[in-house]
Design a protein around this motif. Sequence first.
Motif, PDB file in Angstrom:
ATOM      1  N   UNK A 188       0.849  -1.186   0.000  1.00  0.00           N
ATOM      2  CA  UNK A 188       0.000   0.000   0.000  1.00  0.00           C
ATOM      3  C   UNK A 188       0.885   1.237   0.000  1.00  0.00           C
ATOM      4  N   UNK A 189       0.650   2.097  -0.955  1.00  0.00           N
ATOM      5  CA  UNK A 189       1.382   3.358  -1.031  1.00  0.00           C
ATOM      6  C   UNK A 189       0.455   4.494  -0.638  1.00  0.00           C
ATOM      7  N   UNK A 190       0.882   5.284   0.330  1.00  0.00           N
ATOM      8  CA  UNK A 190       0.028   6.372   0.816  1.00  0.00           C
ATOM      9  C   UNK A 190       0.795   7.685   0.771  1.00  0.00           C
ATOM     10  N   UNK A 191       0.132   8.696   0.266  1.00  0.00           N
ATOM     11  CA  UNK A 191       0.702  10.035   0.305  1.00  0.00           C
ATOM     12  C   UNK A 191      -0.257  10.930   1.088  1.00  0.00           C
ATOM     13  N   UNK A 192       0.256  11.542   2.147  1.00  0.00           N
ATOM     14  CA  UNK A 192      -0.574  12.450   2.935  1.00  0.00           C
ATOM     15  C   UNK A 192       0.051  13.832   2.914  1.00  0.00           C
ATOM     16  N   UNK A 193      -0.790  14.824   2.677  1.00  0.00           N
ATOM     17  CA  UNK A 193      -0.296  16.194   2.704  1.00  0.00           C
ATOM     18  C   UNK A 193      -0.039  16.588   4.149  1.00  0.00           C
ATOM     19  N   UNK A 194       1.197  16.878   4.426  1.00  0.00           N
ATOM     20  CA  UNK A 194       1.555  17.285   5.782  1.00  0.00           C
ATOM     21  C   UNK A 194       1.326  18.766   5.964  1.00  0.00           C
ATOM     22  N   UNK A 195       2.086  19.324   6.818  1.00  0.00           N
ATOM     23  CA  UNK A 195       1.850  20.727   7.157  1.00  0.00           C
ATOM     24  C   UNK A 195       2.773  21.667   6.400  1.00  0.00           C
ATOM     25  N   UNK A 196       2.282  22.883   6.296  1.00  0.00           N
ATOM     26  CA  UNK A 196       3.166  23.965   5.915  1.00  0.00           C
ATOM     27  C   UNK A 196       3.741  24.467   7.229  1.00  0.00           C
ATOM     28  N   UNK A 197       5.043  24.355   7.371  1.00  0.00           N
ATOM     29  CA  UNK A 197       5.633  24.636   8.677  1.00  0.00           C
ATOM     30  C   UNK A 197       5.842  26.137   8.861  1.00  0.00           C
ATOM     31  N   UNK A 198       4.769  26.762   9.275  1.00  0.00           N
ATOM     32  CA  UNK A 198       4.830  28.207   9.425  1.00  0.00           C
ATOM     33  C   UNK A 198       4.424  28.668  10.807  1.00  0.00           C
ATOM     34  N   UNK A 199       3.918  27.754  11.644  1.00  0.00           N
ATOM     35  CA  UNK A 199       3.532  28.155  12.989  1.00  0.00           C
ATOM     36  C   UNK A 199       3.478  26.921  13.873  1.00  0.00           C
ATOM     37  N   UNK A 200       3.358  27.154  15.185  1.00  0.00           N
ATOM     38  CA  UNK A 200       3.335  26.037  16.120  1.00  0.00           C
ATOM     39  C   UNK A 200       2.115  25.157  15.865  1.00  0.00           C
ATOM     40  N   UNK A 201       2.297  23.872  16.038  1.00  0.00           N
ATOM     41  CA  UNK A 201       1.181  22.959  15.789  1.00  0.00           C
ATOM     42  C   UNK A 201       0.125  23.034  16.885  1.00  0.00           C
ATOM     43  N   UNK A 202      -1.129  23.058  16.476  1.00  0.00           N
ATOM     44  CA  UNK A 202      -2.214  23.019  17.450  1.00  0.00           C
ATOM     45  C   UNK A 202      -3.005  21.726  17.274  1.00  0.00           C
ATOM     46  N   UNK A 203      -4.005  21.583  18.118  1.00  0.00           N
ATOM     47  CA  UNK A 203      -4.802  20.364  18.132  1.00  0.00           C
ATOM     48  C   UNK A 203      -5.339  20.009  16.743  1.00  0.00           C
ATOM     49  N   UNK A 204      -5.782  21.016  16.032  1.00  0.00           N
ATOM     50  CA  UNK A 204      -6.339  20.771  14.708  1.00  0.00           C
ATOM     51  C   UNK A 204      -5.324  20.169  13.756  1.00  0.00           C
ATOM     52  N   UNK A 205      -4.115  20.675  13.811  1.00  0.00           N
ATOM     53  CA  UNK A 205      -3.088  20.189  12.889  1.00  0.00           C
ATOM     54  C   UNK A 205      -2.813  18.700  13.046  1.00  0.00           C
ATOM     55  N   UNK A 206      -2.813  18.250  14.288  1.00  0.00           N
ATOM     56  CA  UNK A 206      -2.370  16.877  14.490  1.00  0.00           C
ATOM     57  C   UNK A 206      -3.468  15.848  14.266  1.00  0.00           C
ATOM     58  N   UNK A 207      -4.720  16.295  14.168  1.00  0.00           N
ATOM     59  CA  UNK A 207      -5.790  15.321  13.949  1.00  0.00           C
ATOM     60  C   UNK A 207      -5.537  14.542  12.667  1.00  0.00           C
ATOM     61  N   UNK A 208      -5.196  15.259  11.626  1.00  0.00           N
ATOM     62  CA  UNK A 208      -4.945  14.596  10.357  1.00  0.00           C
ATOM     63  C   UNK A 208      -3.836  13.554  10.517  1.00  0.00           C
ATOM     64  N   UNK A 209      -2.786  13.949  11.205  1.00  0.00           N
ATOM     65  CA  UNK A 209      -1.658  13.034  11.391  1.00  0.00           C
ATOM     66  C   UNK A 209      -2.091  11.791  12.167  1.00  0.00           C
ATOM     67  N   UNK A 210      -2.899  11.979  13.194  1.00  0.00           N
ATOM     68  CA  UNK A 210      -3.363  10.841  13.996  1.00  0.00           C
ATOM     69  C   UNK A 210      -4.262   9.926  13.150  1.00  0.00           C
ATOM     70  N   UNK A 211      -5.191  10.525  12.442  1.00  0.00           N
ATOM     71  CA  UNK A 211      -6.110   9.734  11.628  1.00  0.00           C
ATOM     72  C   UNK A 211      -5.365   8.866  10.622  1.00  0.00           C
ATOM     73  N   UNK A 212      -4.423   9.458   9.944  1.00  0.00           N
ATOM     74  CA  UNK A 212      -3.716   8.679   8.921  1.00  0.00           C
ATOM     75  C   UNK A 212      -2.696   7.736   9.536  1.00  0.00           C
ATOM     76  N   UNK A 213      -2.274   8.039  10.737  1.00  0.00           N
ATOM     77  CA  UNK A 213      -1.409   7.108  11.458  1.00  0.00           C
ATOM     78  C   UNK A 213      -2.197   5.836  11.784  1.00  0.00           C
ATOM     79  N   UNK A 214      -3.465   6.012  12.133  1.00  0.00           N
ATOM     80  CA  UNK A 214      -4.313   4.858  12.419  1.00  0.00           C
ATOM     81  C   UNK A 214      -4.518   4.030  11.149  1.00  0.00           C
TER      82      UNK A 214
END
Length: 483
Positions: free
Chosen positions: A24-50
């Motif tokens: 399985x090949x997965x590409x997920x759009x990560x963040x534009x690193x322009x500010x400190x990460x907040x709760x919203x930012x990491x939801x995507x990361x958690x979901x795709x980590x699952x």
Amino acid sequence: MTLRLHDTATRDVRDFVPLEAGKAGIYVCGLTVQSEPHVGHVRSAVNFDVLRRWLTVSGYDVRFIRNVTDIDDKILAKGEAQGRPWFEIAYRMGRELDKALDAINVLPPTYEPAATGHIPEILELIAQLVARGHAYPAEDGSGDVYFDVRSWPAYGELTRQKVDDMEPEETVADPLVMARKRDPRDFALWKGWKKALEPETAAWPSPYGPGRPGWHIECSAMAAKYLGPAFDIHGGGVDLRFPHHENELAQSRAAGQQFAAYWLHNAWITTAGEKMSKSLGNSLLIPNVLERVRGIELRYYMVSAHYRSHVEFSFEALDEAAKSFRRIESFLDRVPPVVEEVAQRPSRNRLPGAFIAAMDDDLGTPAAIAVIHDTVREGNRILGAGESADAVAASVRAMLDVLGLDPADPAWGSSEAAADGKLSAAVDALVAGLLEERERARADKDWARADAIRDRIAGAGIAVEDTPDGPKWTLAASVEEGS
RNA sequence: GGUGGGUUGGCCGAGAGGCGAGGCAACGGACUGCAAAUCCGUGUACACGGGUUCAAAUCCCGUACCCACCUCCA
């Protein structure tokens, strides 16, 4: 039963059929690193980590690419405002993000490519698009290169929008930029260097003059480089459907690639009914939230809602989730620690059928968690009957591990755990004396005195429980007030 | 204007034609010196109005309200 996933492109839930069996090949759009990460930012990361963990447990060899956008208008503006190089900002924020993701046990991707490291690939892709008649350099000497939306009839296929129905752009458009475009909807593949406004470090040589990549093209180029012209899953937040993913799809297909077979999008997490913009203040930044609950509890909170459901963040709900998780943990604490070797990721067939069914149904984590709670109750019942619940505990841990929530996973900060260990040994020595005293009082049926000692210990934030094996103390799981 | 989504018991949050997901809170009971933890039990919730059906929170029509995207955004 096999894994079924919701595909944004077809808007239905269908069987996941990999392009190549077992992979399985997965590409997920990560963040534009322009500010400190907040709760919203990491939801995507958690979901795709699952998703990634579930695919792995299901036997797939997963290649998981999550990019980082390390140059854009805002990063440049921020560098300018702070009088620091833009790349310093991007790098520092990138490290903050890594720390935040580590704190909630998001596995590092297979690879994390950065936009600025792929200028040749990006330029190659642009050249292909120009050669095929789907892109053109602006004629005003700006150095910009645009994708020609009208040259690609399928444009809009992902979000089912017709170019002509899209919002009239006159309201926002800079007339100068408009003049360069054949159609107002054309988007930049390459942005010519603005000498007066942008540092030289933000420009790379190209056949169109010095400049930097537009936002969308980087993902097309990097996905192709690391996953090939056709790959299985492309993910990101809902907001990325348009224009970002729509544009990626158009670019890559126009260049002759098949691109992603499935498109997955996670919903937003909002506060006070609004999305978490950077202007909301600091309370939702990850380090601040982690002062209130542990990383594992924050992760549990996120996983307890379905990835496609909108979540209204609240500290009350977060606290409730933390309590719910502690219920699971305290069951695990009741059984002897499993001695087995570093628990290798469990295979599917070791998991309860209901759990598998839940996860296979478009990653039904809420239902999966319900299975965990049912299992915990069963385990507690068995313990109550005086029997061994080791097998049940192993099952619970296996399920938790799939969700990245196994408390025994060494990923949950080993250095902290070591410090905690020393601390609790010290506290234990102190509390033990008091507990002995209390036991004597209890033996004498001097309840007033026994309770006074317990109250005193409680005053220090330590809860005492009398168990068949004698008194046990734990740090009271009180949740801090306010935010 | 276009596109997509939402409204579930005190709260969070699943489900998507028939059997009350799960958690938090609350209330009873068991256990306990009392607690705690744990177990057992207790809720006739699906925005509103129609309709289809033997059966609707789930399907259809309509209404209201909310949100997202169409501009950087996870």
